[in-house]
Write an enzyme that holds these catalytic residues in place. Structure first.
Site, PDB file in Angstrom:
ATOM      1  N   GLU A  45       0.831  -1.195   0.000  1.00  4.81           N
ATOM      2  CA  GLU A  45       0.000   0.000   0.000  1.00  4.81           C
ATOM      3  C   GLU A  45       0.874   1.257   0.000  1.00  4.81           C
ATOM      4  O   GLU A  45       1.850   1.350   0.743  1.00  4.81           O
ATOM      5  CB  GLU A  45      -0.898  -0.029   1.245  1.00  4.81           C
ATOM      6  CG  GLU A  45      -1.914   1.080   1.326  1.00  4.81           C
ATOM      7  CD  GLU A  45      -2.847   0.923   2.517  1.00  4.81           C
ATOM      8  OE1 GLU A  45      -3.844   1.659   2.583  1.00  4.81           O
ATOM      9  OE2 GLU A  45      -2.576   0.052   3.382  1.00  4.81           O
ATOM     10  N   LYS A 114      -9.229   3.239  -2.425  1.00  7.11           N
ATOM     11  CA  LYS A 114      -9.561   2.477  -1.222  1.00  7.11           C
ATOM     12  C   LYS A 114     -10.945   2.886  -0.732  1.00  7.11           C
ATOM     13  O   LYS A 114     -11.285   4.067  -0.707  1.00  7.11           O
ATOM     14  CB  LYS A 114      -8.510   2.736  -0.139  1.00  7.11           C
ATOM     15  CG  LYS A 114      -8.612   1.822   1.072  1.00  7.11           C
ATOM     16  CD  LYS A 114      -7.424   2.012   2.011  1.00  7.11           C
ATOM     17  CE  LYS A 114      -7.435   1.022   3.155  1.00  7.11           C
ATOM     18  NZ  LYS A 114      -6.245   1.164   4.030  1.00  7.11           N
ATOM     19  N   CYS A 176      -5.697  -3.544   2.318  1.00  9.27           N
ATOM     20  CA  CYS A 176      -5.400  -3.553   3.742  1.00  9.27           C
ATOM     21  C   CYS A 176      -6.626  -3.772   4.610  1.00  9.27           C
ATOM     22  O   CYS A 176      -7.105  -4.883   4.779  1.00  9.27           O
ATOM     23  CB  CYS A 176      -4.674  -2.265   4.133  1.00  9.27           C
ATOM     24  SG  CYS A 176      -3.817  -2.380   5.733  1.00  9.27           S
ATOM     25  N   PRO A 350      23.062   3.058  28.600  1.00  9.19           N
ATOM     26  CA  PRO A 350      23.290   2.947  30.045  1.00  9.19           C
ATOM     27  C   PRO A 350      22.841   1.553  30.510  1.00  9.19           C
ATOM     28  O   PRO A 350      21.652   1.239  30.476  1.00  9.19           O
ATOM     29  CB  PRO A 350      22.404   4.052  30.633  1.00  9.19           C
ATOM     30  CG  PRO A 350      22.162   5.006  29.497  1.00  9.19           C
ATOM     31  CD  PRO A 350      22.112   4.139  28.280  1.00  9.19           C
ATOM     32  N   LEU A 351      23.783   0.725  30.901  1.00 13.48           N
ATOM     33  CA  LEU A 351      23.510  -0.671  31.262  1.00 13.48           C
ATOM     34  C   LEU A 351      23.523  -0.800  32.783  1.00 13.48           C
ATOM     35  O   LEU A 351      24.568  -0.719  33.415  1.00 13.48           O
ATOM     36  CB  LEU A 351      24.566  -1.587  30.634  1.00 13.48           C
ATOM     37  CG  LEU A 351      24.411  -3.086  30.857  1.00 13.48           C
ATOM     38  CD1 LEU A 351      23.095  -3.598  30.285  1.00 13.48           C
ATOM     39  CD2 LEU A 351      25.588  -3.837  30.214  1.00 13.48           C
ATOM     40  N   SER A 352      22.347  -1.021  33.360  1.00 14.70           N
ATOM     41  CA  SER A 352      22.215  -1.018  34.820  1.00 14.70           C
ATOM     42  C   SER A 352      22.366  -2.396  35.442  1.00 14.70           C
ATOM     43  O   SER A 352      22.465  -2.506  36.664  1.00 14.70           O
ATOM     44  CB  SER A 352      20.847  -0.450  35.202  1.00 14.70           C
ATOM     45  OG  SER A 352      19.812  -1.347  34.819  1.00 14.70           O
ATOM     46  N   GLY A 353      22.336  -3.443  34.614  1.00 19.14           N
ATOM     47  CA  GLY A 353      22.351  -4.790  35.163  1.00 19.14           C
ATOM     48  C   GLY A 353      20.972  -5.326  35.455  1.00 19.14           C
ATOM     49  O   GLY A 353      20.834  -6.408  36.033  1.00 19.14           O
ATOM     50  N   GLY A 354      19.915  -4.591  35.057  1.00 15.44           N
ATOM     51  CA  GLY A 354      18.537  -5.042  35.231  1.00 15.44           C
ATOM     52  C   GLY A 354      17.972  -5.638  33.962  1.00 15.44           C
ATOM     53  O   GLY A 354      18.629  -5.670  32.910  1.00 15.44           O
ATOM     54  N   ASP A 356      15.510  -4.613  31.923  1.00 20.32           N
ATOM     55  CA  ASP A 356      15.199  -3.736  30.792  1.00 20.32           C
ATOM     56  C   ASP A 356      16.435  -3.373  29.974  1.00 20.32           C
ATOM     57  O   ASP A 356      16.472  -3.570  28.752  1.00 20.32           O
ATOM     58  CB  ASP A 356      14.513  -2.465  31.296  1.00 20.32           C
ATOM     59  CG  ASP A 356      13.149  -2.750  31.904  1.00 20.32           C
ATOM     60  OD1 ASP A 356      12.572  -3.792  31.577  1.00 20.32           O
ATOM     61  OD2 ASP A 356      12.676  -1.933  32.707  1.00 20.32           O
ATOM     62  N   SER A 357      17.456  -2.825  30.623  1.00 22.25           N
ATOM     63  CA  SER A 357      18.650  -2.433  29.869  1.00 22.25           C
ATOM     64  C   SER A 357      19.365  -3.659  29.302  1.00 22.25           C
ATOM     65  O   SER A 357      19.948  -3.588  28.207  1.00 22.25           O
ATOM     66  CB  SER A 357      19.596  -1.615  30.750  1.00 22.25           C
ATOM     67  OG  SER A 357      20.028  -2.357  31.875  1.00 22.25           O
TER      68      SER A 357
END
Length: 729
Positions: A45, A114, A176, A350-354, A356-357
Site C-alpha cells: 500500500e 480504497k 489492507c 546505560p547498562l544497569s544490570g537489570g 530492561d537495559s
C-alpha cells in the site's frame, strides 16, 4: 487447458518521501517477478510515496512526485509484459484517495481507490484520504496529467471499484483494512466470478498478530475458492511502527507461498504457480462489478508439465523470536537511515544490570549476530552499511562480539546507592556480548548539583532513611536519574572522540511498556534517549526474551539478571544490600498484575469501575473485593498523576496492544482529576455492599445487592460492555 498462472507479491522496505529509493525498490521487485515467470506483480500500500508520510500527504509536492515516479515506472522497459499493481496517492476531483494504479505495456488499465479506511489504533487515514463510496456501477473517468498522457497516449482512465478481466481470468482488488472488515469486497467478488484476489497492505507488527493476518487470508478463499495475493510493507518507514512483511499466496484456504516476517533484505518477492482450474467459485446471477477488459493472458497454452505450488504449513515465530527479529530489523534500519546519513557510528546504552537495559543490550548483540550472518551470505547492502557506520571501507565483520565492540558502547553509572550485584551483572553481560564497556561514578556530579542547591537555599535535602521527608527522598532520587541522562549524552557525543575515532553514538533507552503505563520513571532520566527499542514490550515478555537469549546466544549472565528483584537503586543500601524494589516498595503491584490491568484499560476499554467489576472475578482466588478495589484505585491514581510523562517519552516502536503511546495509539488527556471521585465512589459502594452481604442469608444478600446497586449498574452498564473489535491492518 492453459490455465496455470504465475503471480508475484512482495514485501518492500519503503521509506516515507524517499522517492528515489522507493522507485528503485519497486523496479527491483518487478524485475525479480519477471525473472521468475510472473505475469502479475502486486506491491504494498502507498509504496510509491511510502505509507508513513502523515501530514505530508496534504502537500501537493507529495502528489506531484508520486506521479513523476509513476511516469518513470511506465517508461521503464522492466515493467513491460507484466501487469503491475502499485500503490500511490491520487487527487481526483480535488479529493485525495489512497489508490492502486494498475498498468500494462505503458498504458494504465485502472485506478482503484480504497473504500474502507483504517482509522483507529495507530491509523489515521481519514485525516488525509477520503473513502471511495460510489456504487460499483458508477465508474468515473480520471483525466491523466499531461506528463502521464505523453507516455500512455491516454486522456482518461477508469477510476472506481472495478475488476480486471483478462483473456483467461478475472482479478479483483482489496486494500489492507478491507480484508479485516466483516463486509470484505472479496466476498461479493467471489460470488461474481472473480478468481484472483489481491490485497496491498501497510500492516504493522504487533506481538502475536501474525496468526490473525494469516487466518484472514486463508479464510478469504476457504468458502468459495480462489487465489489470494497479499503484499505488505516491511521495516520502519520513518514513524513509530514496524511493518513486518509476511507477503503470501493462498489458494482454496491453503497457504502455498510464504515470505519472511523479518528480514534485512529491502526487497523480497514471493511467486507461485497455480492452476486456475483448482478453485471452484460460485457465480451470482447478475454482474455487480464493472469489468475492465484486458487483452492479455496470465497463462500460456503449453503448461501441462509446469509444476504448481503445493500447500505449506506457516511457520510462526514465538513471541521471544518476534522481539529479537523485529528489534534487529529496527536497529538495522536506524543504522542505515540515521547513522549512515548523520555520521553516527553506533549506539550507547546505560547498562544497569537489570532486565530492561539487558534486553536492549541483547537486541543489539542479536543484530550483530544477524549482520555477520548476512555478510557471510553475501548481502552487499548490509556490508556497505556496516562499513559506513564504522568508518572503514575495508572492514568486514567476522564475529558478532568483535562487531559489537565496534558499534556498541555500554556504561554502568554507579552511585553510592548502587550494589555490587548490579555492577557485576552489567560487567559480565558486557564482556559476554563484547560491547565497549565503561564504569562511571556519578557521585561527584550529584554532590555538585546538591551543592549548588545548598549554596542558594542554605538547606541540604536528606533521604527518608536519614530522616528526610517524602519530598526530599523523591528529589534526591530524581537528581541521580537525571544526571545519568546528561552523562549518557555527553559520552555518546565524545567517547569516540576520546578514543580517536570519528562520529558520535545514538543513545538507546530501556523503559518497558508497563513502566510507561504507570509513569514509573523519572521524567528526563536515562530512559530519555534517541530511541527506546523495548518501549512497546511488557516486562513479562522481556523476561521470557532474556531466558530465550541465554540458550540462543550462550549468555549465562542473563540467568542472574532475570532472577534478581527489579530495583532502581536510587535510595541508600541497607547493610550493603538493596532495600528498594520496584514491585513492592514503589509500584504497589507486580508487573504481571500491571500487564492484566493495562490490557483491560486499553483493549477492553475499561474505566476504573468496569475494571473493578472484571477483576473481582479474574482475581477472586487471590484477592478480596476490597483488595482489588485498592489495586484498581492505586493504578488509576498513578496513571493519571504521571500521564503527562507520556508527552515527552522517548520514541519507541509499537509492539503491544495495550501500549500507552501518547503520540498516536493511545490518545488521552495528560491532565486529570486524579481523585476520580465519582468513579471511585462507584467502586466503594460495591465493596460496602459485598461486605454487608457476607453476613446475610443468601436470599437477603441477593435482594440487598439488587436494591442498592442496580441503579449504579445501569448507569455504568455502557462502560462495562466490551466491544469486540479486530485490529485493522
Amino acid at each position: 487447458m492453459g490455465r496455470k498462472v504465475t503471480v508475484a507479491t512482495c514485501s518492500l522496505n519503503q521509506w516515507a518521501l524517499d522517492f528515489d529509493g522507493n522507485l528503485q525498490r519497486i523496479l527491483t521487485s518487478i524485475e525479480v517477478a519477471k525473472s521468475r515467470g510472473a505475469k502479475y506483480r502486486l506491491g504494498p500500500e502507498l509504496e510509491v510515496s511510502g505509507y508513513g508520510c502523515a501530514d505530508h500527504f496534504y502537500e501537493s509536492d507529495t502528489l506531484l512526485h508520486s506521479l513523476q515516479v509513476l511516469k518513470k515506472l511506465l517508461e521503464s522497459p522492466v515493467t513491460q509484459d507484466i501487469i503491475c499493481d502499485v500503490g500511490m496517492p491520487i487527487m481526483h476531483h480535488n479529493v485525495r484517495y489512497n489508490c492502486r494504479v494498475v498498468f500494462l505495456h505503458r498504458r494504465i488499465l485502472l485506478i482503484r481507490p480504497k473504500m474502507q479506511m483504517a482509522n483507529y489504533g495507530n491509523y489515521r487515514e481519514l485525516r488525509w484520504f477520503s473513502p471511495w463510496s460510489r456504487s460499483r456501477s458508477v465508474i468515473e473517468e480520471y483525466f491523466l496529467p499531461r506528463m502521464i498522457q505523453e507516455v500512455t497516449g491516454q486522456e482518461t482512465v477508469p477510476f472506481g471499484d472495478c475488476v480486471l478481466s483478462t483473456k483467461d481470468t478475472c482479478i479483483g482488488s482489496e486494500m489492507c483494512a478491507e480484508l479485516w472488515n466483516p463486509r470484505s469486497p472479496h466476498i461479493d467478488m467471489s460470488l461474481d466470478g472473480v478468481e484472483i484476489f489481491t490485497n496491498s497492505s501497510a500492516s504493522h507488527h504487533e506481538l502475536r498478530k501474525a496468526d490473525q493476518r494469516v487466518s484472514l487470508v486463508k479464510s478469504a478463499t476457504t468458502k468459495s475458492g480462489g487465489i489470494y495475493l497479499y503484499a505488505n510493507q516491511r521495516g520502519c518507514d520513518g514513524d513509530r511502527l514496524y511493518y513486518d512483511g509476511c507477503c503470501m499466496v493462498a489458494i482454496n484456504g491453503d497457504i502455498v507461498a510464504q515470505g519472511a516476517q523479518f528480514s534485512l533484505d529491502d526487497v523480497e518477492v514471493v511467486t507461485a504457480t497455480l492452476d486456475l482450474e483448482d478453485p471452484q467459485p460460485e457465480h451470482s446471477q447478475t454482474r455487480r462489478w464493472t469489468a475492465v477488459k484486458v487483452d492479455f493472458s496470465l497463462s500460456s497454452g503449453d503448461d501441462v508439465f509446469l509444476p504448481t505450488h503445493q500447500p505449506i504449513t506457516w511457520q510462526f515465530h514465538t513471541p521471544e523470536e518476534e522481539i529479537r527479529y523485529k528489534m534487529i530489523s529496527l536497529l538495522c534500519d536506524l543504522e542505515r537511515r540515521v547513522c549512515v546519513f548523520s555520521l553516527q557510528a553506533g549506539f550507547l546504552l546505560p547498562l544497569s544490570g537489570g532486565v530492561d537495559s539487558s534486553s536492549t543490550a541483547c537486541i543489539v548483540h542479536s543484530m550483530c549476530v544477524l549482520v555477520c550472518q548476512a555478510v557471510q551470505d553475501g548481502n552487499v547492502q548490509v556490508l556497505r552499511d556496516v562499513r559506513r557506520v564504522v568508518g572503514d571501507e575495508a572492514y568486514c565483520p567476522q564475529r558478532p562480539k568483535e562487531l559489537c565492540g565496534r558499534v556498541f558502547t555500554t556504561c554502568y553509572m554507579a552511585s553510592e546507592n548502587s550494589s555490587e550485584g548490579t555492577r557485576g551483572r552489567a560487567k559480565d553481560l558486557a564482556a559476554q556480548i563484547g560491547s565497549a564497556h565503561l564504569n562511571i561514578n556519578i557521585d561527584l556530579a550529584v554532590k555538585g548539583m546538591l551543592g549548588v542547591f545548598s549554596m542558594v537555599t542554605g538547606k541540604l535535602p536528606q533521604f527518608r532513611a536519614s530522616g528526610g521527608s517524602v519530598r526530599e527522598n523523591l528529589a534526591l532520587q530524581n537528581v541521580q536519574a537525571r544526571i545519568r541522562m546528561v552523562l549518557a549524552y555527553l559520552f555518546a557525543q565524545l567517547s569516540l572522540w576520546a578514543r580517536g575515532k570519528p562520529g558520535g553514538l545514538l543513545v538507546l533507552g530501556s523503559a518497558n511498556v508497563d513502566e510507561s503505563l504507570t509513569g514509573y520513571f523519572t521524567k528526563y532520566d536515562c530512559s530519555s534517549a534517541d530511541v527506546n527499542p523495548i518501549g512497546g514490550i511488557s516486562k513479562t515478555d522481556l523476561k521470557s526474551f532474556l531466558l530465550y537469549c541465554v540458550d540462543q546466544f550462550q549468555l549465562p549472565a542473563l540467568t542472574g539478571i532475570v532472577a534478581a528483584p527489579p530495583t532502581a537503586e536510587l535510595e541508600p543500601l541497607t547493610d550493603g544490600q538493596v532495600s528498594q524494589t520496584d514491585e513492592v516498595a514503589d509500584m504497589g503491584m507486580t508487573y504481571s498484575e500491571l500487564s492484566v490491568i493495562g490490557r483491560l484499560r486499553k483493549i477492553s476499554k475499561c474505566g476504573p469501575y468496569s475494571m473493578f467489576c472484571k477483576l473481582i472475578h479474574m482475581w477472586k482466588e487471590a484477592f478480596s473485593p476490597s483488595e482489588v478495589a485498592q489495586k484498581v484505585k492505586h493504578f488509576f491514581r498513578m496513571y493519571s498523576v504521571n500521564r503527562h510523562k507520556m508527552t515527552t517519552v522517548t520514541p519507541s516502536y509499537h509492539a503491544e496492544s495495550y501500549s500507552p503511546d501518547d503520540n498516536r495509539f493511545d490518545l488521552r488527556p495528560f491532565l486529570y482529576n486524579t481523585r476520580w471521585t465519582w468513579q471511585f465512589r462507584c467502586i466503594d459502594n460495591e465493596v460496602v455492599i459485598n461486605a454487608e452481604g457476607v453476613n446475610l442469608p443468601a436470599k437477603k444478600k441477593t435482594n440487598l445487592h439488587l436494591n442498592k446497586s442496580v441503579q449504579s449498574h445501569l448507569q455504568c452498564f455502557s462502560s462495562n460492555k466490551v466491544k469486540k473489535n479486530l485490529p485493522v491492518g
